[in-house]
Design a protein around this motif. Structure first.
Motif, short mmCIF file in Angstrom:
data_model
loop_
_atom_site.label_atom_id
_atom_site.label_comp_id
_atom_site.label_asym_id
_atom_site.label_seq_id
_atom_site.Cartn_x
_atom_site.Cartn_y
_atom_site.Cartn_z
N ARG A 31 18.26 -30.46 -13.87
CA ARG A 31 17.05 -30.32 -14.68
C ARG A 31 15.75 -30.61 -13.92
O ARG A 31 14.71 -30.02 -14.23
N TYR A 32 15.78 -31.48 -12.91
CA TYR A 32 14.56 -31.78 -12.17
C TYR A 32 14.15 -30.64 -11.24
O TYR A 32 13.01 -30.62 -10.76
N ASP A 33 15.06 -29.70 -10.96
CA ASP A 33 14.81 -28.71 -9.91
C ASP A 33 14.78 -27.26 -10.42
O ASP A 33 14.65 -26.35 -9.61
N LEU A 197 4.28 -33.81 -0.50
CA LEU A 197 3.74 -34.37 -1.74
C LEU A 197 4.80 -35.16 -2.49
O LEU A 197 4.50 -36.21 -3.07
N GLN A 198 6.05 -34.67 -2.49
CA GLN A 198 7.09 -35.39 -3.22
C GLN A 198 7.42 -36.73 -2.58
O GLN A 198 7.91 -37.65 -3.25
N TYR A 283 3.52 -33.22 -8.12
CA TYR A 283 4.56 -32.41 -7.48
C TYR A 283 5.06 -31.31 -8.42
O TYR A 283 5.31 -30.18 -7.99
N MET A 284 5.20 -31.64 -9.70
CA MET A 284 5.62 -30.62 -10.67
C MET A 284 4.56 -29.51 -10.76
O MET A 284 4.89 -28.33 -10.89
N TYR A 290 3.99 -22.66 -7.25
CA TYR A 290 4.98 -21.84 -6.55
C TYR A 290 5.47 -20.71 -7.48
O TYR A 290 5.60 -19.56 -7.05
N CYS A 291 5.73 -21.05 -8.73
CA CYS A 291 6.16 -20.04 -9.70
C CYS A 291 5.04 -19.03 -9.99
O CYS A 291 5.28 -17.82 -10.08
#
Length: 301
Positions: A31-33, A197-198, A283-284, A290-291
């Motif tokens: 779920r985190y990725d 960043l992460q 980071y999200m 990116y999307c």
């Protein structure tokens, strides 16, 4: 219960409960990725489909097979990553399946092997086996050969992972072109610097595991300044390398502005909001950028 063996008989409800448990388990692994794996992969599939005479009859099949492929892309990484980082997850993400006791290490390893085999089979079926194998080698070295302990190798692994992801997304629809390579290389190469960043979010766990991440090697504040500048420059890069060569119109200008705005927001957050929770949100936002840049390819290409 079976009359001879005394073992509880398999019933539809028992199978249903087992299936529900597996679905829940894989969701908790992944779920985190999902926003960094399944979503961008499917967006680039749609960009490839839309780029030349889109075949509406083929679209449902592409969506189904693409989703299966990128779910396996995500699963193979997440399970191996969590097997390798169980100690750290006990500190940073105790709700994950291994530290929470939802699955044993042996059970997780068996599921990883099954996912790897299925991933290779689906990659072969879709004609993208070379990119599947690239990702399998990369994630294995990243997670089990301790390459993730140094920020340079960790970020380089993510670059190779993004190339494998996006090249497969395009190639399962149509042959790769120079234009497609431009749109997949720009977001992929940014991971070499921007993925650090992460590491701002995970410094405590990284110190415990003796990892040499960017903020640990160079210090938190210098790393924040570097990452903020990198995101500001990223707004310029996407404009010059992606949108200008394809021509500007109202739609692409809007997307260009949204992407630039997200970069500047992330840069500001990195400098002004300095705590793990805020860094996670930042980071999200990067995964959403990116999307969005891959969604922009649907319009621009």
């Amino acid at each position: 219960m079976h009359i001879l063996t005394g073992i509880p008989a398999a019933t539809p409800s028992r199978w249903l409960n087992a299936l529900r448990s597996e679905i829940t388990l894989y969701w908790k692994f992944n779920r985190y990725d999902i926003s960094a794996t399944v979503m961008p992969g499917m967006l680039f599939v749609l960009a490839a489909w839309h780029s030349q005479n889109p075949d509406w009859a083929a679209l449902p099949g592409l969506i189904v097979w693409g989703t299966i492929y990128f779910w396996l892309y995500c699963t193979t990484f997440c399970i191996s990553n969590q097997l390798a980082g169980e100690v750290e997850d006990r500190l940073n993400k105790p709700d994950r399946p291994l530290p929470s006791g939802l699955v044993s290490r042996r059970g997780a390893f068996v599921r990883w092997i099954i996912a790897m085999v299925l991933f290779a089979a689906v990659g072969w079926w879709l004609g993208v086996l070379e990119w599947t194998l690239l990702w399998q080698v990369t994630l294995t070295l990243h997670n089990f050969a301790q390459l993730a302990r140094h920020y340079w190798f960790k970020n380089l692994s993510m670059v190779f992972g993004a190339i494998a992801q996006l090249a497969a997304a395009w190639q399962m629809v149509r042959p790769l072109t120079l234009e497609a390579w431009s749109w997949l290389l720009v977001p992929a190469i940014t991971l070499l610097s921007h993925a650090s960043l992460q590491d701002l979010r995970d410094m405590e766990g990284d110190r415990m595991n003796r990892r040499r991440t960017l903020p640990i090697v160079f210090g938190e504040w210098p790393s924040r300044v570097f990452i903020a500048i990198a995101f500001a420059l990223l707004a310029v890069l996407t404009h010059a390398a992606l949108f200008v060569p394809n021509g500007l119109n109202a739609g692409t200008l809007l997307l260009d502005g949204l992407l630039a705005g997200m970069c500047l927001v992330i840069a500001g957050r990195v400098l002004l909001l300095r705590n793990p929770a805020a860094d996670h949100v930042s980071y999200m936002l990067y995964t959403y950028w990116y999307c969005l840049v891959l969604a922009a390819a649907i319009v621009a290409l």
